[in-house]
Design an enzyme around this catalytic site. Structure first.
Site, short mmCIF file in Angstrom:
data_model
loop_
_atom_site.label_atom_id
_atom_site.label_comp_id
_atom_site.label_asym_id
_atom_site.label_seq_id
_atom_site.Cartn_x
_atom_site.Cartn_y
_atom_site.Cartn_z
CG ASP A 24 -0.20 -0.13 2.52
OD1 ASP A 24 0.92 -0.68 2.53
OD2 ASP A 24 -0.74 0.30 3.55
NE ARG B 158 -0.06 4.19 7.37
CZ ARG B 158 -0.89 4.83 6.54
NH1 ARG B 158 -0.84 6.14 6.45
NH2 ARG B 158 -1.73 4.15 5.80
CD GLU B 159 -0.96 0.49 6.60
OE1 GLU B 159 -1.50 -0.61 6.40
OE2 GLU B 159 -1.55 1.57 6.47
CD1 TRP C 84 -8.36 -4.65 1.16
CD2 TRP C 84 -10.38 -3.79 0.81
NE1 TRP C 84 -8.26 -3.28 1.32
CE2 TRP C 84 -9.49 -2.73 1.11
CE3 TRP C 84 -11.71 -3.48 0.56
CZ2 TRP C 84 -9.88 -1.40 1.17
CZ3 TRP C 84 -12.13 -2.14 0.61
CH2 TRP C 84 -11.22 -1.13 0.91
CD GLU D 243 -3.06 6.78 3.74
OE1 GLU D 243 -3.61 5.87 4.39
OE2 GLU D 243 -2.10 7.44 4.17
CG HIS E 207 -1.48 4.81 -0.06
ND1 HIS E 207 -0.57 4.99 0.95
CD2 HIS E 207 -2.37 3.91 0.40
CE1 HIS E 207 -0.90 4.24 1.98
NE2 HIS E 207 -1.99 3.56 1.67
#
Length: 904
Positions: free
Chosen positions: A470, A474-475, A546, A783, A801
């Site tokens: 993503d 951060r992730e 998803w 994002e 993103h």
């Protein structure tokens, strides 16, 4: 067109692959003539023919399966293709490939260096929201990178040598003091508890008669390091380990295998720590010449021998992570806190820094961020646990050029502390990514639109790093929703099938026994525990839109490549997910109906609809976020839209699965899935769609999805399109769509008769819009649409993103007009939008048969269209109601000749 010859010879989509993992690998090539027949010949390393297809009367040049004697594992092969056009004009191409090892015969031990038990840091979603986190120095929480050496003696130099290696952690390896391969962060990110990839390297040039040493540096990586939203560590394991085999062939035909074993020795290295999130610390005072055979490691500790374990081992698939580009510094600026270096582009990677002579023991620190604040001051846009993104070099008193080895960061700016001066020549941004071939092209007469496309490509490059993530700061998680919406755009820009196939391998491995497809993959044991104990979003395992990626993404890859095998591999997982949706629909009712006495007909309809449970819905719908704190606002769109979104994607997955069954020649399955899809749609219409095409939630995204996923009967589509147009106009010509509906908005307007409004949304300069980001200096896709507010305020969000970059597919299909009309681009439609307000559009999309290129101009009269069509593609130029066949090669069409078909 190019000179007539066979070119771009590929095996399983790759040029000269070293370790093809397929019993029947498939061959592809490009022939710059109208092929009528081909012949494929394959021979082994001894020159013996193992397959000769003979002359096959066929125009096909893509994905032709091997049909010879069984191939030997870990062997080299040569192949030749002859392509004929009629009885003359024979074109020849030659290449080679290697086969993957047979890992069921793996005999090497997993060896574990003796290392201190690192502090395991575990955090919940609530901890992350509160901003809780460690307050100690990283060196007190992290452990050193471990060095491992194993010596071996060779009586003679082998004629062929293949090193097979993988790790629980990430590694760099050296043989004879030379780096093994050019990968970084190997073996990459996998769902390690279920599968772990083994790399294959050609190392024959690095071996000598006598003493040799395989030296490996082993860091925590994704296995034990800090990953995910919460920044928790040791999510797969808390100790790193390594296993390898060196396969040797000698002149006299002898073969030998040298394996990792208890004979290896280990010690901490000069890296005080290395973590993907926190960063890396390298102490040059502790540097050793440890990779050479002359180094004395007698004082090092023996390793722990865990024995051989083949259960999880799989051959590496796709492209490895490499240094794919370098960006020079644009400027350097002194501040009281250090020198700020601007590289001009948000990337995923790290900084290579020239460090002058400073006192031994002095620290040079490199911090990273994607943006500065409105006043050009340092601004850490990513906050959260373990997100320091700081690399540290400890000088030994000598000048050096240093680049971190075992970490990467998402950044455009670096702040360098500890040096009196930093000049632009001193710093280089090294771009790290999976090494895909980027093949697409899109430029126009409008610089902002060009920048938008470039932003999409940079976000794709920054997030296609081992798995499709993503965001790279951060992730770094492989969220399925992002890939589901972005896959079409990704195929235009790069050859993505091997890369995404590897991720799908992980996703299938992570699928739950009940059929649920996780919202991200790889998925760790920590993720599983967190979902079991979490609340709200933290408890979500599978979600509409998803989890449906398991169906939509393989279908997109098939549409764009014609690769049937991607459907075969994923069909069982698709059916398991669809069965889960069906069972849940039959067992549950939405909360609003649980206390209602339903008529039998309505209960029957509800039993068909997957419309319950926790979902993300149309995530980050702008109007639901405006004026509210993020932690409060993110739940609004899910609460409003999930009950509609879930059955719409249920019907979509059923429809795609029915098409897939048809492709795979399963007519009974095709009919059954198609019937289920029709019944779900009918139930959805009866429950949620008004006679006037209205929906119970008046948001753009719901209408875009209902139109885009074909949820409406023909008689209500126009009315729904008009309602969507009304909502867009009421919002000032601005979009108001979230993650799931974004790919459908412009097409929904276009196909329902509102083309001018679709163009207004594309060209919109006020937030939320794509060009608002461009006008505010974006170099990647943000994002959130208001990452930079109109007053210049910067939000603490990701600036990289790719999800909203799905619009890039629309630019290719509508503005340039390049679109496939059958799988694998066997047929194509060229339908450019000459009324879009541009003077020039110049674009190209790669196909299995070569690139389709379109350039149209309106700067002078008559306007003109130039189209390049490769042999093997049957294409039509469409303008208004007129269609013109296009021949292979260059087609030049003055638009004045088509004046009756289009008003200029």
């Amino acid at each position: 067109m190019a000179e007539h010859r066979c070119r771009q010879l590929r095996v399983e989509h790759a040029i000269r692959p070293r370790a093809v993992d397929a019993d029947a690998p498939r061959f592809s090539w490009i022939a710059d003539h109208g092929q009528t027949a081909y012949r494929i010949e394959v021979s082994d390393s001894a020159g013996e023919t193992v397959w000769d297809s003979g002359r096959v009367q066929s125009a096909e040049t893509s994905l032709i399966a091997y049909a010879g004697t069984p191939l030997t594992a870990l062997e080299d092969y040569r192949w030749q293709v002859t392509s004929w056009s009629g009885e003359r004009d024979a074109l020849v191409g030659r290449s080679e490939f290697g086969t993957a090892p047979d890992l069921t015969r793996w005999g090497a031990s997993w060896i574990q260096p003796v290392q201190e038990h690192a502090l395991v840091e575990r955090w919940t979603l609530q901890d992350w929201i509160r901003g809780a986190g460690p307050d100690s120095d990283p060196e007190d929480r992290l452990r050193p990178v471990q060095l491992i050496r194993q010596a071996f003696t060779l009586a003679e130099t082998p004629v062929r040598a293949r090193l097979l290696m993988t790790a629980e952690g990430v590694y760099s390896a050296w043989l004879g003091g030379a780096a093994v391969g050019d990968e970084v962060l190997a073996p990459g990110y996998d769902s390690y508890g279920r599968r772990i990839s083994v790399q294959t390297y050609d190392v024959g040039a690095d071996l000598v008669p006598g003493e040799n040493v395989l030296a490996v540096a082993l860091a925590d990586g994704w296995w034990a390091g800090r990953i995910g939203l919460t920044g928790s560590s040791a999510q797969f394991g808390d100790r790193t380990a390594l296993t390898w085999e060196l396969h040797l062939a000698f002149e006299d035909g002898r073969r030998d295998v040298i394996r990792s074993s208890a004979r290896s020795r280990s010690a901490p290295g000069p890296w005080s720590y290395a973590d993907l999130f926190v960063g890396e610390k390298y102490d040059a005072r502790r540097a050793l010449d440890w990779t050479s055979s002359s180094f004395d490691d007698s004082g090092w500790a023996p390793v722990v021998d865990r024995g051989a374990d083949v259960a999880r081992l799989v051959p590496f698939r796709g492209e490895p992570i490499r240094r794919v580009a370098e960006l020079p510094a644009v400027s350097t600026t002194p501040t009281p806190e250090g020198w700020i270096v601007d590289f001009g582009q948000v990337i995923a990677g790290r900084v290579r820094l020239s460090i002058p002579v400073v006192d031994a023991g002095s620290e040079v620190r490199i911090e990273h961020t994607e943006t500065l604040d409105a006043d050009e001051n340092w601004f850490a846009n990513i906050v959260g646990i373990n997100k320091e993104q700081t690399d540290v070099y400890v000088s030994d008193g000598a000048a050096a050029v240093w680049e971190p080895e075992f970490t990467f960061h998402g950044f455009r700016y670096a702040r360098i502390r500890g040096l009196d001066r930093v000049q632009t020549d001193d710093a280089v941004a090294v771009v790290i990514a999976s090494d895909l071939e980027y093949t697409g092209r899109f430029t126009t007469s409008d610089a902002r639109l060009n920048r938008l496309h470039e932003n999409v490509v940079w976000s794709q490059r920054g997030n296609f790093l081992s798995v499709p993530t993503d965001c790279p700061q951060r992730e770094r998680a492989g969220w399925t929703g992002e890939m589901q919406v972005f896959a079409p755009a990704a195929t235009n820009n790069a050859r993505v099938l091997p890369f995404i196939s590897r991720w799908l391998d992980n996703l299938r491995a992570d699928q739950l026994p009940d059929g649920r497809v996780p919202i991200f993959s790889p998925r760790s044991p920590f993720d599983e525990e967190a979902a079991e104990t979490g609340q709200g979003f933290g408890s979500i395992v599978a979600a509409a839109g998803w989890s449906d990626a398991i169906v939509a993404v393989p279908w997109t890859l098939y549409e764009r490549t014609g690769d049937v095998r991607i459907l075969e591999e994923n069909l069982p997982a698709m059916l398991a997910w669809i069965d889960y949706q069906t069972r849940t629909a039959a067992e549950e009712l939405p909360p609003s109906l649980q206390a209602v006495e339903l008529a039998s007909e309505r209960r029957r309809r509800q039993a068909l609809l997957y419309n319950t449970g926790e979902h993300f819905g149309d995530w980050l719908t702008p109007s639901t976020m405006a004026g509210r704190p993020t932690h409060e606002a993110i739940g609004i769109a899910p609460a409003l839209t999930s009950e509609l979104v879930a059955p719409m994607f249920q019907a979509h997955s059923l429809t795609l699965a029915a098409r897939i069954a048809g492709v795979l020649r399963e007519p009974v399955m095709q009919a059954e899935l198609g019937d289920r899809a029709a019944r779900v749609r009918a139930a959805f219409v009866a429950e949620y769609v008004g006679d006037d095409g209205s929906l119970p939630v008046e948001l753009q995204g719901m209408y875009a999805l209902a139109l885009g996923l074909d949820m409406l009967p023909p008689g209500r589509r126009r009315a729904a399109g008009d309602r969507l147009a009304h909502l867009v106009r009421a919002n000032g010509g601005r979009l108001d769509t979230g993650f799931l509906s974004m790919p459908y908005l412009l097409d929904a307007l276009w196909d329902s008769g509102h083309r001018d409004l679709a163009r207004v949304v594309l060209w919109q300069a006020e937030a939320p819009s794509w060009l608002y980001e461009v006008d505010n200096g974006a170099t990647t896709i943000w994002e959130t649409w208001d990452g930079v507010a109109p007053d210049g305020t910067i939000r603490e969000m990701s600036f990289n993103h790719y999800a909203f970059g799905c619009v890039d597919d629309w630019l290719f299909r509508r503005l340039a007009g390049i679109a496939p009309t059958s799988p694998g681009w066997r047929t194509a439609r060229i339908e450019p939008d000459l009324a879009c307000g541009l003077d020039v559009v110049d674009a190209a999309v790669d196909t299995p048969y070569g690139p389709i290129a379109v350039r149209w101009e309106r700067r002078a009269e008559p306007a003109s269209i130039h189209v390049d069509i490769p042999f093997g593609v049957d294409a039509q130029l469409v303008l208004a109601d007129r269609s013109v066949p296009l021949a292979p090669g260059r087609n030049a069409i003055p638009v004045v000749d088509l004046a009756p078909a289009i008003a200029l």
